[in-house]
Design an enzyme around this catalytic site. Sequence first.
Site, PDB file in Angstrom:
ATOM      1  CD  GLU A 131      -3.282 -12.239  -5.713  1.00  0.00           C
ATOM      2  OE1 GLU A 131      -3.227 -13.363  -6.554  1.00  0.00           O
ATOM      3  OE2 GLU A 131      -2.585 -12.057  -4.652  1.00  0.00           O
ATOM      4  CB  THR A 162     -11.476   2.168  -5.584  1.00  0.00           C
ATOM      5  OG1 THR A 162     -12.525   1.108  -6.132  1.00  0.00           O
ATOM      6  CG2 THR A 162     -11.936   3.409  -5.521  1.00  0.00           C
ATOM      7  NE  ARG A 259     -19.493  -8.386   1.556  1.00  0.00           N
ATOM      8  CZ  ARG A 259     -18.909  -9.509   2.074  1.00  0.00           C
ATOM      9  NH1 ARG A 259     -19.037  -9.884   3.300  1.00  0.00           N
ATOM     10  NH2 ARG A 259     -18.125 -10.191   1.022  1.00  0.00           N
ATOM     11  CG  HIS A 354     -35.639   9.713 -18.400  1.00  0.00           C
ATOM     12  ND1 HIS A 354     -35.818   9.403 -16.942  1.00  0.00           N
ATOM     13  CD2 HIS A 354     -35.368  11.163 -18.084  1.00  0.00           C
ATOM     14  CE1 HIS A 354     -35.634  10.224 -16.247  1.00  0.00           C
ATOM     15  NE2 HIS A 354     -35.209  11.217 -16.944  1.00  0.00           N
ATOM     16  CD  GLU A 379     -16.246  -2.989  -0.990  1.00  0.00           C
ATOM     17  OE1 GLU A 379     -16.034  -3.362  -2.333  1.00  0.00           O
ATOM     18  OE2 GLU A 379     -16.323  -1.907  -0.531  1.00  0.00           O
ATOM     19  CB  ALA A 382     -26.207 -11.052  -5.934  1.00  0.00           C
TER      20      ALA A 382
END
Length: 401
Positions: A131, A162, A259, A354, A379, A382
């Site tokens: 929320e 999602t 997860r 790169h 989800e 850390a």
Amino acid sequence: MTRLAQTAGLNDVQQEILSTVRDFVDKEIIPVATGLEHRDEYPTEIVEGLKELGLFGLMIPEEYGGLGESLLTYALCVEEIARGWMSVSGIINTHFIVAYMLKQHGTQEQKDTFLPRMALGEVRGAFSMSEPALGSDVSAITSKGVRDGEEYVLNGQKMWLTNGGTSSLVAVLCRSDEGHPEGTAPHKSMTTFLVEKEPGFGAVRPGLTIPGKIDKMGYKGVDTTELIMDGLRIPANRVLGGTTGRGFYQMMDGVEVGRVNVAARGCGVAQRAFELGVSYAQQRQTFGKPIAQHQAIQFKLAEMATKVEAAHAMMVNAARKKDSGERNDLEAGMAKYLASEYCKEVVEDAFRIHGGYGFSKEYEIERLYREAPMLLIGEGTAEIQKMIIGRRLLEEYRFQG
């Protein structure tokens, strides 16, 4: 198949599925992913291709029209899809969390109603815990479901869905005080409601609004939305499992699957970043030779490849533990934490290889550089993973004084 991130012990069916998915990724996703991502365009043709491959029913039991495959098979497919474009893996992830929750916790009527259509991709799932005023503190949920005869009335605002727009079935976690007296622990007074809706944005059914897509730094294409319930009425038989007060546990069971999925996504994105880095290093020349022949770049490639291997191994272990029926919150937390952190580091190293070109939108690594950070928070952050890991370790290694 590349030499990195191989998985031992797969049967012929699993190998065939993975080969098919990898071929689809190489031909149908990678060539168009960056263009779609830059336009923030939903990958309709890719999703239709995944439906034809049967991937929306990959883990749904055969009796409901699915393939009945394991979490390991699913995670390895997600790894391949995320290697092509992480947003596509997000489209199927939330779908499978809802399908898994229905399979594990739904009533027979709920399974019969939804799982066959979910297996075909006709019904697509999303799930909703967060929320606006809370992050990882699920106990602070304020959205509420109140019994009114043979219905529940839902009110509240949810965040970070999602598939919020494209889904047609949302598993929504709300507080429900029915049968749970005042003072009941918050996690024991939560219920998961199965909310059916029309795909799209705006008022998608009476009492339910899906505002437009949230504009994000990365993870584009897939729709991330809010969900606003204002007097939303749903039948009492749409309480997941038929009993209130079990929603927190049902959601946490689904999040363990999520997860493992996020870990698999981290592995896939890291693999692609390594592929881009090692390829570019053999083409770009400085001081008369390819930069891959410079020791500093070789060290970087060695570190990247080792991180890809380590993350993959932990992801596979977490999936196999869940498939065995054992508790896997420790393994899933470790896998999600390591894979997301390593993904960020591998992508950044490929970006550095790169040089200035990595900053150009013409190069794929620029997209990966914006996508990887989402895995650090999806989800569970850390910090949340470390908290779960630490608590479980203290359970396993309790001091006997």
